[in-house]
Design an enzyme around this catalytic site. Structure first.
Site, PDB file in Angstrom:
ATOM      1  CD  GLU A 175      72.016 -32.818 -16.658  1.00  0.00           C
ATOM      2  OE1 GLU A 175      71.566 -34.002 -16.887  1.00  0.00           O
ATOM      3  OE2 GLU A 175      73.175 -32.642 -16.768  1.00  0.00           O
ATOM      4  CD  GLU A 333      75.210 -31.362 -13.168  1.00  0.00           C
ATOM      5  OE1 GLU A 333      75.425 -32.426 -13.723  1.00  0.00           O
ATOM      6  OE2 GLU A 333      73.813 -31.311 -12.940  1.00  0.00           O
TER       7      GLU A 333
END
Ligand code: GLA
Length: 712
Positions: A175, A333
C-alpha cells in the site's frame, strides 16, 4: 550508507523520471483457475504451526499466498547481515504443497536498526514533525538513504528467489503511500523542485502557472519553493496540486526502482497493492496501474457506509476502468470479518464473505486474497479477522472460507474473461478530487466521492454497468458519460468530454466541473468554463448552503419537487444574463432547455438542471447535489436517451454483472436483500452444477453464477 554520498546522489537520481505510460502488458495468470489466498506471515509462528497452515490451506483451496510483506527486519537482522533460514523453509514448504507465492519486497516496514541509524529516512509531516519509528511505511519516498537500503535488500531477495518456481508474482512494498505519501523533508523539497522543473520547464513558467503575483509570492530562486508546510496556512492551490502530483510520481518512481531490480533477476510479473475506492486517492493510481503486470487492489468496506456493496462495485468498476481492454485484476486484500483499524469494527454477516468476494470476481477480479491467513496472536493487528481466526476451524468464518474456496474452484473457467463492455462511464480524476478537497474553496466540506458514488449508485441499482474511467481515457465507446465535480480539467480531457454529444452520446456534467484549468487557475468568463459552450449555460455565482440550509427545486425530469443541501448556483442560459440578452461574445449556443428550476431562495425561478440537444446527442448540466430520488429520475431519462440496456431483467436489489469469454458468458447475480429475488436468466449454475432458468431465484444474501453460452 555514507550520508555524504547519499546527499551527492541528489534528488535527480533518487526521483528517477517516471516513464510515460507503457503499452498494456500481456495478461497474467497466477493460478490454474482463480487465485485464492491471503497474506501469510509464518515468521509470527513456531515452525510446527506451519505444517497445519499448509494442510488447512490445501483444505480451503488456497493456491497463492503473499509472503514476507513485512519481513525485512526478520531477515536482515542487522546492517548487511541476512538470515534466510525461515524464508527458505517457508518457500520450500509452500512449493512442496503446490501453493504459489506472491513474494513481497518487505520495504514497507524498515527494520529498527535502520531507523535508529538513519532517523532522517522517516517522513516529515506538514507541521514539520518527523514521524517516529514504530509504524509502517515510515520512510520518505525521496530519501536516498532509504532507497539505497531498500534496493539493496530487494536485490538480495530477488537474487535468492527470483528463479524459484513457486514465485508467481512480486508484491512491491505494501500500500505504497499509506502513511508516507506526503513528506516535507529537505530531500522531498529538492525532489519536488526537480519535478517542477521537468513539468514546467523553468522557474518563470512555475510562477506563471501558479499565479504567484498574488500575495507577492513570486519565486526568484528554486530554493524558495517548499512543499506546502503548516497546518493553518492557505497554500496556493496550484502549488498544492503540483505537490500532490509530485508525491504520486515520487512513490511511483520508488515502485519502478524496485521493479527494475526485480526484473534483473526474475521473469515473474511485478505488481503492488493499490487502495482504489471512491473519492480522491492517496496517489493517482490510474497512472500507476499500467506499470503493474496485473493491477491489484485492497478493498475493505467501511462501517459508516450504508451501501457497502455499491462501494465494492464502484472500486471494481474503477479497477477495470484503468485499462482500455477492461482486463482482469486481482483483489489482493479484503477481510473475512472486522478489520481492526476502524473505531468499531463490524463483523461480516453470514454469507457476506462469499457474496462480497464473488462481487469482486463479477467485476473482473481473477483472484481473491485476504489480509491475512492466520489471525496474529500479537502485535498491532491481533484483533483483525483472518481466514483462520483465533477460534480455529470450528468457526463460521472458516466454514465460509472453505465454501468460498469451493466456489472459486468451480469458477476456474471464468479466469481471463473480461467484464462485458459497458456503454456508460463515469469520469474520475484524483487531481480534481485533491483540488476540490483542499485549500480555500467556496465550500470546504464537499467530499469528492459524493457525486461519483451517487451517479454510480443510480446505475448500479438499475443493473446498468458503467466503467469508472480516468480523465485521460478514450471515451469513444460510451453512449453515456458522466463527469461529476471535475473541478480541474486539462484541455485534452475537456475536448474528449465535449466530443461525446457531438457524436451522438449523452454527456452529464455536474456543479464544480471544468471550473479550473490543469494548473488550478479559474477559467474566466463564467463557470463551468471548460464546458460552458457544450452545455449552453453559464453560472455567474456560486451559492454554497450553510449546514441545515435547504433549497428546493422542481421539474418533470426530477419527478417533482426536491430539496438540495450544500450547493446551489445562479445559472443562466447562454445568451442571457438576468433576463437581459447578453452579447454573443460569451460564445455559447443559446439553445439549452431548462428542465428543472430552483423554487426557493434568491435563485427561485432560475435554472437548476439544463439539457442541450447537440447534433444527435445531448449535454446536461446539474448545478446542485441532487437527492437520490432526483438522481434516479434523471438516470432513467439518461438511460432511455442513450439506449442503455440492463445487464439482466432482475428484481431491484439483485446485482447483475456479466463477464464474457471467447465463446461463453457468465452472469453473476448477487442478492444483497433479505428476501429471495428473481431474475430472468438461463444457464448452468456453476456453483451448484444445476441448470437453471428461465427464471432464476437467488436466495436472500446469496449468489448465482450462470454459464450462459452454450447452455449447460
Ligand atoms: C492494509 C494492509 C495490511 C493490513 C490491513 C488490515 O490493507 O495492507 O497489511 O494492515 O490493512 O486491514
Amino acid at each position: 550508507m555514507d550520508p555524504e554520498r547519499a546527499d551527492a546522489a541528489t534528488h535527480e537520481t533518487v526521483l528517477a523520471t517516471v516513464p510515460p505510460r507503457p503499452p498494456a502488458p500481456p495478461l497474467v495468470h497466477l493460478a490454474e483457475g482463480l487465485a485464492y489466498g491471503g497474506d501469510y506471515n509464518p515468521e509470527q509462528w513456531p515452525r510446527e504451526v506451519w505444517d497445519e497452515d499448509v494442510r488447512l490451506m490445501r483444505e480451503a483451496g488456497v493456491n497463492l499466498v503473499n509472503l514476507g510483506v513485512f519481513a525485512w527486519g526478520t531477515v536482515e537482522t542487522a546492517d548487511g547481515v541476512r538470515d534466510w533460514t525461515w524464508m527458505d523453509d517457508a518457500v520450500d514448504l509452500l512449493h512442496r504443497n503446490g501453493i504459489g507465492i506472491d513474494l513481497a519486497t518487505p520495504t514497507a516496514a524498515p527494520p529498527n536498526w535502520l531507523l535508529t541509524a538513519h532517523p532522517e529516512i522517516a517522513p516529515v509531516l506538514a507541521d514539520g514533525y518527523r514521524e517516529p519509528a514504530g509504524g509502517r511505511n515510515a520512510w520518505c519516498p525521496a530519501s536516498p538513504v532509504y532507497r539505497h537500503y531498500a534496493l539493496r535488500h530487494v536485490e538480495a531477495l530477488a537474487e535468492r528467489y527470483g528463479r524459484h518456481p513457486a514465485v508467481r508474482l512480486w508484491h512491491v512494498g505494501n500500500e505504497l503511500g499509506g502513511g508516507n505519501a506526503r513528506c516535507h523533508c529537505e530531500h522531498s523539497a529538492a525532489a519536488f523542485r526537480a519535478w517542477l522543473e521537468r513539468r514546467h520547464g523553468g522557474l518563470e513558467a512555475v510562477n506563471a502557472a501558479w499565479g504567484t503575483n498574488q500575495w507577492g509570492h513570486r519565486y526568484g530562486r528554486w530554493e524558495e519553493i517548499m512543499p506546502p508546510l503548516g497546518r493553518h496556512g492557505a497554500p496556493n492551490p496550484s502549488l498544492f496540486l503540483d505537490y500532490e502530483r509530485y508525491c504520486s510520481d515520487a512513490l511511483l518512481s520508488h515502485y519502478l526502482a524496485e521493479k527494475a531490480v526485480l526484473e534483473r533477476h526474475s521473469d515473474a510479473p511485478v505488481t503492488t497493492n493499490l487502495m482504489v475506492g471512491a473519492g480522491a486517492q492517496i496517489v493517482d493510481y490510474a497512472s500507476w496501474a499500467p506499470h503493474t503486470a496485473i493491477a491489484a487492489n485492497d478493498h475493505y468496506t467501511s462501517v459508516d457506509d450504508p451501501l457497502r456493496e455499491q462501494d465494492l462495485a464502484f472500486s471494481g468498476d474503477r479497477m477495470r476502468g484503468m485499462f482500455a481492454d477492461r482486463r482482469p485484476w486481482l483483489l489482493m486484500e479484503s477481510s473475512t470479518g472486522g478489520p481492526s483499524w476502524q473505531r468499531r469494527n463490524r463483523a461480516k454477516d453470514p454469507g457476506e464473505i462469499v457474496r462480497h468476494s464473488l462481487g469482486h470476481v463479477a467485476r473482473g477480479a481473477d483472484g481473491i486474497m485476504f489480509f491475512q491467513w492466520r489471525a496474529s496472536a500479537a502485535g498491532a493487528e491481533q484483533f483483525h479477522s483472518a481466514m483462520l481466526p483465533h477460534s480455529g476451524t470450528r468457526s463460521r468464518i472458516w466454514r465460509e472460507v472453505r465454501e468460498l474456496g469451493r466456489h472459486l474452484s468451480a469458477l476456474a473457467e471464468v479466469r481471463g474473461t473480461a467484464v462485458a463492455p459497458a456503454r456508460a462511464a463515469i469520469v474520475v480524476d484524483d487531481a480534481a478530487g485533491w483540488a476540490l478537497q483542499h485549500g480555500l474553496k467556496p465550500h470546504r466540506d464537499l467530499w469528492y466521492g459524493r457525486e461519483l458514488r451517487e451517479w454510480h449508485r443510480a446505475l448500479w441499482e438499475r443493473q446498468i454497468l458503467c466503467d469508472v474511467v480516468p480523465a485521460d481515457a478514450d471515451l469513444d465507446g460510451y453512449d453515456l458519460v458522466i463527469a461529476p465535480t471535475l473541478l480541474v480539467v486539462d484541455e485534452a480531457a475537456a475536448e474528449r468530454l465535449c466530443a461525446v454529444p457531438e457524436r451522438g452520446g449523452t454527456l452529464l456534467i455536474t456543479y464544480l466541473s471544468g471550473v479550473c484549468d490543469r494548473d488550478s487557475q479559474v477559467i474566466a468568463g463564467g463557470f463551468p468554463g471548460a464546458f460552458r459552450d457544450v452545455l449552453g449555460v453559464w453560472t455567474d455565482e456560486f451559492y454554497p448552503l450553510q449546514k441545515g440550509e435547504r433549497v428546493t427545486l422542481d421539474g418533470d425530469v426530477l419527478n417533482g419537487a426536491h430539496a438540495v443541501e450544500d450547493w446551489t448556483e445562479r445559472v443562466h442560459l447562454a445568451g442571457t444574463a438576468d433576463g437581459v440578452s447578453a452579447s454573443a461574445a460569451d460564445g455559447a449556443s443559446a439553445d439549452a432547455e431548462v428542465v428543472a428550476r430552483y423554487t426557493s431562495s434568491s435563485l427561485a425561478g432560475g435554472p437548476a438542471v439544463t439539457r442541450r440537444a447537440v447534433a444527435d446527442g445531448a449535454a446536461w448540466y446539474v448545478s446542485a447535489p441532487l437527492p437520490p430520488e432526483a438522481v434516479d429520475a434523471i438516470t432513467l431519462r439518461l438511460a432511455a436517451e442513450a439506449r442503455l440496456e440492463r445487464t439482466a431483467e432482475a428484481a431491484p436489489g439483485l446485482e447483475a454483472v456479466r463477464r464474457t469469454g471467447p465463446d461463453r458468458s457468465y452472469l453473476f447475480l448477487l442478492n444483497h436483500a433479505e428476501t429471495e429475488l428473481d431474475a430472468a436468466a438461463e444457464g448452468l449454475d456453476l456453483l451448484t452444477g444445476a441448470p437453471v432458468g428461465p427464471t432464476v431465484t437467488v436466495p436472500a444474501g446469496g449468489v448465482r453464477v450462470l454459464r450462459e453460452q452454450p447452455n449447460g
